[in-house]
Write a protein that holds these residues in place. Sequence first.
Motif, short mmCIF file in Angstrom:
data_model
loop_
_atom_site.label_atom_id
_atom_site.label_comp_id
_atom_site.label_asym_id
_atom_site.label_seq_id
_atom_site.Cartn_x
_atom_site.Cartn_y
_atom_site.Cartn_z
N UNK A 73 -62.22 65.59 82.47
CA UNK A 73 -61.78 66.97 82.64
C UNK A 73 -61.42 67.23 84.09
N UNK A 74 -60.47 68.11 84.30
CA UNK A 74 -60.14 68.61 85.63
C UNK A 74 -60.37 70.11 85.58
N UNK A 75 -61.40 70.57 86.28
CA UNK A 75 -61.80 71.96 86.23
C UNK A 75 -61.70 72.55 87.63
N UNK A 76 -61.10 73.74 87.71
CA UNK A 76 -60.98 74.43 88.99
C UNK A 76 -61.71 75.77 88.89
N UNK A 77 -61.99 76.33 90.05
CA UNK A 77 -62.69 77.61 90.12
C UNK A 77 -61.82 78.58 90.91
N UNK A 78 -61.49 79.71 90.29
CA UNK A 78 -60.74 80.72 91.02
C UNK A 78 -61.74 81.67 91.66
N UNK A 79 -61.48 82.02 92.88
CA UNK A 79 -62.42 82.85 93.62
C UNK A 79 -62.20 84.33 93.50
N UNK A 80 -61.18 84.75 92.78
CA UNK A 80 -60.93 86.18 92.64
C UNK A 80 -60.04 86.72 93.74
#
Length: 153
Positions: A73-80
């Motif tokens: 999996x390639x998972x990213x996190x958006x910071x808002x």
Amino acid sequence: MRAGRTPSDWPAPPPQGAIQSSPPLTNQQPPSYMQDGIRLCSTMGWPNWRNLGNREWITAGQYLDPSTHRRINEIVFTGGRYEDRDGRLHAMLSQGGHTYTGTFQEYNTTVWQTRQNVAVPRRDANRIVRAITTGDVFWTNDHYSTFHYMGRH
């Protein structure tokens, strides 16, 4: 109105929130270790930009590891929403007459293979900030101390 000029000859005003510049911003490509996260966010159409303010885990993609034959999996996190509370991004934009009055979205450039068991992961200093109205993208690798213009995406 001067003779020979009609309103259709006049330059159009920039769109609201647009970055107005003189001279143009110089594109600076981010370091290679930030490229995968940027590529994934761009390929996904810059996720979460309509839902500003929320931090969110997003599965950006998957690939088959040829050595293990496992799906990764390639998972990213958006910071808002990026608030620019200390004004450093706007200060950088104002050098040379640049202005921007719109909203910014923050993205991390770290790509995880599994979701972290926390609402907000422990993150490094690498971030992307995107101007929502114009698509202008800025990167920082020192947690917002300095910004570099990457271009319009």
